[in-house]
Design an enzyme around this catalytic site. Sequence first.
Site, PDB file in Angstrom:
ATOM      1  N   ASN A  12     -49.323  98.055 -33.046  1.00  0.00           N
ATOM      2  CA  ASN A  12     -50.350  98.798 -32.496  1.00  0.00           C
ATOM      3  C   ASN A  12     -50.016 100.010 -32.305  1.00  0.00           C
ATOM      4  O   ASN A  12     -49.276 100.132 -31.155  1.00  0.00           O
ATOM      5  CB  ASN A  12     -50.813  97.909 -31.257  1.00  0.00           C
ATOM      6  N   TRP A  13     -50.409 101.164 -32.958  1.00  0.00           N
ATOM      7  CA  TRP A  13     -49.831 102.319 -32.691  1.00  0.00           C
ATOM      8  C   TRP A  13     -50.527 103.173 -31.369  1.00  0.00           C
ATOM      9  O   TRP A  13     -49.750 103.997 -30.809  1.00  0.00           O
ATOM     10  CB  TRP A  13     -50.192 103.345 -33.720  1.00  0.00           C
ATOM     11  N   LYS A  14     -51.410 102.509 -30.666  1.00  0.00           N
ATOM     12  CA  LYS A  14     -51.950 102.978 -29.648  1.00  0.00           C
ATOM     13  C   LYS A  14     -52.480 104.476 -29.963  1.00  0.00           C
ATOM     14  O   LYS A  14     -52.696 105.086 -31.216  1.00  0.00           O
ATOM     15  CB  LYS A  14     -51.195 103.053 -28.123  1.00  0.00           C
ATOM     16  N   HIS A  99     -57.944  94.789 -25.881  1.00  0.00           N
ATOM     17  CA  HIS A  99     -56.666  95.128 -25.495  1.00  0.00           C
ATOM     18  C   HIS A  99     -56.774  95.534 -24.123  1.00  0.00           C
ATOM     19  O   HIS A  99     -57.877  96.115 -23.473  1.00  0.00           O
ATOM     20  CB  HIS A  99     -56.264  96.314 -26.326  1.00  0.00           C
ATOM     21  N   GLU A 101     -55.738  97.540 -22.173  1.00  0.00           N
ATOM     22  CA  GLU A 101     -55.818  98.953 -21.924  1.00  0.00           C
ATOM     23  C   GLU A 101     -57.225  99.349 -22.033  1.00  0.00           C
ATOM     24  O   GLU A 101     -57.675 100.047 -20.992  1.00  0.00           O
ATOM     25  CB  GLU A 101     -54.981  99.935 -22.773  1.00  0.00           C
ATOM     26  N   GLU A 171     -51.304  88.726 -24.442  1.00  0.00           N
ATOM     27  CA  GLU A 171     -50.516  89.727 -23.937  1.00  0.00           C
ATOM     28  C   GLU A 171     -50.572  90.045 -22.548  1.00  0.00           C
ATOM     29  O   GLU A 171     -51.531  90.325 -21.897  1.00  0.00           O
ATOM     30  CB  GLU A 171     -50.980  90.994 -24.626  1.00  0.00           C
ATOM     31  N   GLY A 177     -45.668  97.441 -22.565  1.00  0.00           N
ATOM     32  CA  GLY A 177     -45.177  98.846 -22.367  1.00  0.00           C
ATOM     33  C   GLY A 177     -43.893  98.993 -20.964  1.00  0.00           C
ATOM     34  O   GLY A 177     -43.744 100.014 -20.861  1.00  0.00           O
ATOM     35  N   SER A 215     -43.734  94.222 -25.086  1.00  0.00           N
ATOM     36  CA  SER A 215     -42.303  94.461 -24.891  1.00  0.00           C
ATOM     37  C   SER A 215     -41.466  93.681 -25.756  1.00  0.00           C
ATOM     38  O   SER A 215     -40.485  93.271 -25.554  1.00  0.00           O
ATOM     39  CB  SER A 215     -41.729  94.379 -23.389  1.00  0.00           C
ATOM     40  N   GLY A 236     -46.248  96.996 -29.798  1.00  0.00           N
ATOM     41  CA  GLY A 236     -46.543  98.372 -29.479  1.00  0.00           C
ATOM     42  C   GLY A 236     -45.664  99.386 -29.734  1.00  0.00           C
ATOM     43  O   GLY A 236     -45.447  99.839 -30.876  1.00  0.00           O
ATOM     44  N   GLY A 237     -44.848  99.784 -28.686  1.00  0.00           N
ATOM     45  CA  GLY A 237     -43.665 100.849 -28.738  1.00  0.00           C
ATOM     46  C   GLY A 237     -42.839 100.757 -30.068  1.00  0.00           C
ATOM     47  O   GLY A 237     -42.457 101.719 -30.506  1.00  0.00           O
TER      48      GLY A 237
END
Length: 257
Positions: A12-14, A99, A101, A171, A177, A215, A236-237
């Site tokens: 997930n590149w966000k 998600h 966010e 999640e 993150g 994470s 993610g990251g």
Amino acid sequence: MSKQRAKLVVGNWKMHGRLAENATLLTEVAAGASALQNGVRVGVCVPYPYLAQAQALLGGSVVDWGVQDVSAYAQGAYTGEVAADMAADFGATYAIVGHSERRAYHRESADLVAQKTRRALDAGMTPIVCIGETLEERDTGATEQVVGTQLEAVLLVLSEDEASKIVVAYEPVWAIGTGKSASAGQAQQVHAFVRAKLADKGAAVANVQLLYGGSVKPENAQELFGQPDIDGGLIGGASLKSKDFLAICQAAQNASN
Ligand code: PEP
């Protein structure tokens, strides 16, 4: 008796990426993923403007691509929204929905997430339905109630056959993150609960892929993915660096050996 499910790792590149750096990342991921075995599937969910780029660079590779959200509506006067069918026009396989966010910053309700899930399915995509509790909810013992309610809202609007086509990503919000992943034991405990809820919907639903997200790094991926109800990860990251992302994909392969 648990059935052996194929592992799945989705990035997930966000809201990250630019044309030039994406080209390098996508090319490296496609090349690295080609060596994976044991039916490990890999996908990347990119920002909408880069969907055509993902299609151009990943088409013909073993890596699927997708989006991070879809509209709850099929089409119409919804300025700024993007319909699931539009993403499908660019060959998108996956649509992340719900998600945390988006639930937090865009006030997305459980019902809205359910509608988005339906739109993604109607467009022929695989929705990756995200569920998870905040730290406060965990600390007050509400984890199962929170994730159960989020999941039920989605299952309510789907038939058994439709529900068998979704992917669920657990999640925990406190792990996203933050660098602080859930332990393998904590994650497995919630996954087992989610699996039981899915099984209540029907035998075909019991074996949907359940991803863990929050994470995940090369160092903790294999232990997480080795848990009986964890079928891979939503990353993610670490999905922004090909070396780390491919190491996580490799961990999924090792965990399925
Ligand atoms: C995510 O946003 O879906 C996620 C899991 O992020 P990270 O891996 O950076 O915690």
